[in-house]
Design a protein around this motif. Sequence first.
Motif, PDB file in Angstrom:
ATOM      1  N   VAL A  53       0.627  -1.084   0.027  1.00  0.00           N
ATOM      2  CA  VAL A  53       0.029  -0.082  -0.045  1.00  0.00           C
ATOM      3  C   VAL A  53       0.738   1.151  -0.043  1.00  0.00           C
ATOM      4  O   VAL A  53       2.243   1.114   0.297  1.00  0.00           O
ATOM      5  N   SER A  54       0.296   2.437  -0.363  1.00  0.00           N
ATOM      6  CA  SER A  54       1.064   3.545  -0.359  1.00  0.00           C
ATOM      7  C   SER A  54       1.521   4.011   0.930  1.00  0.00           C
ATOM      8  O   SER A  54       0.891   3.803   2.219  1.00  0.00           O
ATOM      9  N   SER A  55       2.868   4.561   1.051  1.00  0.00           N
ATOM     10  CA  SER A  55       3.588   4.809   2.220  1.00  0.00           C
ATOM     11  C   SER A  55       2.697   6.082   2.769  1.00  0.00           C
ATOM     12  O   SER A  55       3.096   6.442   4.044  1.00  0.00           O
ATOM     13  N   ARG A  56       1.907   6.820   2.249  1.00  0.00           N
ATOM     14  CA  ARG A  56       1.146   7.895   2.639  1.00  0.00           C
ATOM     15  C   ARG A  56       0.327   7.473   4.036  1.00  0.00           C
ATOM     16  O   ARG A  56       0.008   8.348   4.635  1.00  0.00           O
ATOM     17  N   PHE A  57       0.078   6.206   4.063  1.00  0.00           N
ATOM     18  CA  PHE A  57      -0.596   5.651   5.267  1.00  0.00           C
ATOM     19  C   PHE A  57      -0.079   5.411   6.515  1.00  0.00           C
ATOM     20  O   PHE A  57      -0.240   5.004   7.562  1.00  0.00           O
ATOM     21  N   GLY A  58       1.351   5.532   6.320  1.00  0.00           N
ATOM     22  CA  GLY A  58       2.384   5.286   7.614  1.00  0.00           C
ATOM     23  C   GLY A  58       2.642   3.925   7.383  1.00  0.00           C
ATOM     24  O   GLY A  58       3.399   3.495   8.494  1.00  0.00           O
ATOM     25  N   ILE A  59       2.345   2.991   6.577  1.00  0.00           N
ATOM     26  CA  ILE A  59       2.621   1.528   6.366  1.00  0.00           C
ATOM     27  C   ILE A  59       2.880   1.141   4.802  1.00  0.00           C
ATOM     28  O   ILE A  59       2.417   2.287   4.162  1.00  0.00           O
ATOM     29  N   THR A  60       3.545   0.121   4.785  1.00  0.00           N
ATOM     30  CA  THR A  60       3.729  -0.097   3.386  1.00  0.00           C
ATOM     31  C   THR A  60       3.127  -1.536   2.891  1.00  0.00           C
ATOM     32  O   THR A  60       3.261  -1.730   1.834  1.00  0.00           O
ATOM     33  N   GLY A  79       9.429   0.266  11.101  1.00  0.00           N
ATOM     34  CA  GLY A  79       9.296   0.464  12.411  1.00  0.00           C
ATOM     35  C   GLY A  79       8.013   0.593  13.066  1.00  0.00           C
ATOM     36  O   GLY A  79       7.574   0.896  14.130  1.00  0.00           O
ATOM     37  N   VAL A  80       6.941   0.110  12.403  1.00  0.00           N
ATOM     38  CA  VAL A  80       5.404   0.177  12.519  1.00  0.00           C
ATOM     39  C   VAL A  80       4.678  -1.057  12.369  1.00  0.00           C
ATOM     40  O   VAL A  80       5.015  -1.666  11.438  1.00  0.00           O
ATOM     41  N   THR A  81       3.830  -1.371  13.140  1.00  0.00           N
ATOM     42  CA  THR A  81       2.968  -2.304  13.129  1.00  0.00           C
ATOM     43  C   THR A  81       1.595  -1.929  13.741  1.00  0.00           C
ATOM     44  O   THR A  81       1.588  -1.568  14.770  1.00  0.00           O
ATOM     45  N   SER A  82       0.384  -2.165  12.728  1.00  0.00           N
ATOM     46  CA  SER A  82      -0.813  -1.984  13.333  1.00  0.00           C
ATOM     47  C   SER A  82      -1.820  -2.853  12.809  1.00  0.00           C
ATOM     48  O   SER A  82      -1.661  -3.559  11.854  1.00  0.00           O
ATOM     49  N   GLY A  89     -19.469  -7.958   9.125  1.00  0.00           N
ATOM     50  CA  GLY A  89     -20.217  -6.882   9.133  1.00  0.00           C
ATOM     51  C   GLY A  89     -19.724  -5.535  10.046  1.00  0.00           C
ATOM     52  O   GLY A  89     -20.071  -4.566  10.008  1.00  0.00           O
ATOM     53  N   ALA A  90     -18.582  -5.842  10.468  1.00  0.00           N
ATOM     54  CA  ALA A  90     -17.832  -4.703  11.215  1.00  0.00           C
ATOM     55  C   ALA A  90     -17.054  -3.985  10.309  1.00  0.00           C
ATOM     56  O   ALA A  90     -16.674  -4.067   9.190  1.00  0.00           O
ATOM     57  N   SER A  91     -16.789  -2.699  10.863  1.00  0.00           N
ATOM     58  CA  SER A  91     -15.691  -1.732  10.283  1.00  0.00           C
ATOM     59  C   SER A  91     -14.599  -1.211  11.433  1.00  0.00           C
ATOM     60  O   SER A  91     -14.818  -1.459  12.564  1.00  0.00           O
ATOM     61  N   GLY A  92     -13.570  -0.996  10.819  1.00  0.00           N
ATOM     62  CA  GLY A  92     -12.407  -0.696  11.651  1.00  0.00           C
ATOM     63  C   GLY A  92     -11.428  -0.016  10.697  1.00  0.00           C
ATOM     64  O   GLY A  92     -11.743   0.459   9.355  1.00  0.00           O
ATOM     65  N   SER A  93     -10.255   0.392  11.128  1.00  0.00           N
ATOM     66  CA  SER A  93      -9.155   0.849  10.343  1.00  0.00           C
ATOM     67  C   SER A  93      -7.785   0.530  10.923  1.00  0.00           C
ATOM     68  O   SER A  93      -7.674   0.323  11.805  1.00  0.00           O
ATOM     69  N   VAL A  94      -6.727   0.643   9.975  1.00  0.00           N
ATOM     70  CA  VAL A  94      -5.488   0.505  10.083  1.00  0.00           C
ATOM     71  C   VAL A  94      -4.675   1.230   9.419  1.00  0.00           C
ATOM     72  O   VAL A  94      -4.736   1.607   8.468  1.00  0.00           O
ATOM     73  N   ASN A  95      -4.109   2.234  10.398  1.00  0.00           N
ATOM     74  CA  ASN A  95      -3.291   3.402   9.679  1.00  0.00           C
ATOM     75  C   ASN A  95      -4.115   4.245   8.727  1.00  0.00           C
ATOM     76  O   ASN A  95      -3.544   4.505   7.795  1.00  0.00           O
ATOM     77  N   ASN A  96      -5.252   4.613   9.048  1.00  0.00           N
ATOM     78  CA  ASN A  96      -6.083   5.524   8.203  1.00  0.00           C
ATOM     79  C   ASN A  96      -6.386   4.936   6.779  1.00  0.00           C
ATOM     80  O   ASN A  96      -6.947   5.294   5.765  1.00  0.00           O
ATOM     81  N   ILE A  97      -6.527   3.408   6.835  1.00  0.00           N
ATOM     82  CA  ILE A  97      -7.118   2.577   5.820  1.00  0.00           C
ATOM     83  C   ILE A  97      -8.289   2.146   6.413  1.00  0.00           C
ATOM     84  O   ILE A  97      -8.113   1.289   7.402  1.00  0.00           O
ATOM     85  N   GLY A  98      -9.559   2.646   5.929  1.00  0.00           N
ATOM     86  CA  GLY A  98     -10.781   1.850   6.403  1.00  0.00           C
ATOM     87  C   GLY A  98     -11.229   0.751   6.018  1.00  0.00           C
ATOM     88  O   GLY A  98     -10.707   0.475   4.683  1.00  0.00           O
ATOM     89  N   ILE A  99     -11.713  -0.064   6.874  1.00  0.00           N
ATOM     90  CA  ILE A  99     -11.750  -1.687   6.433  1.00  0.00           C
ATOM     91  C   ILE A  99     -13.219  -1.722   6.587  1.00  0.00           C
ATOM     92  O   ILE A  99     -13.719  -1.718   7.919  1.00  0.00           O
ATOM     93  N   ARG A 100     -14.272  -2.280   6.016  1.00  0.00           N
ATOM     94  CA  ARG A 100     -15.507  -2.768   6.180  1.00  0.00           C
ATOM     95  C   ARG A 100     -15.689  -4.086   5.744  1.00  0.00           C
ATOM     96  O   ARG A 100     -15.320  -4.589   4.646  1.00  0.00           O
TER      97      ARG A 100
END
Length: 117
Positions: A53-60, A79-82, A89-100
């Motif tokens: 994924v794009s590094s703009r999310f703070g993860i790669t 240096g990052v793990t999230s 049916g739930a929603s959440g996010s990982v470093n500003n990537i929303g997941i539904r």
Amino acid sequence: MSAKHITALAVAASMALVPVAATGASAAAKPNLRACYDGRCAITLTKSVSFRVSSRFGITRLAISFDSSTVRVKGTGPGVTSQAILGGGASGSVNNIGIRIVSLSGGKAVLRLSPRK
């Protein structure tokens, strides 16, 4: 046998060797994980995946695994793990990537990803 019969048999034999998966309709579609690079995609999974994924999310990289009741989404970068663990049916996010989680079963997970501001 005449030349016509031999030609017809050769054509029939060559057609019989075409694999069933090559017909298109029965071939299982693989998810287009490259489309998820910008954090925006809808994917149907039948097994665990990992993709950039794009590094703009703070993860790669995102790694997604699932079973019949939960989806685990783990984001990693220098240096990052999230991670998020979500039920059907739930929603959440990982470093500003929303997941539904659109749907979830033991053999298939349908997810929608979208960037969060």
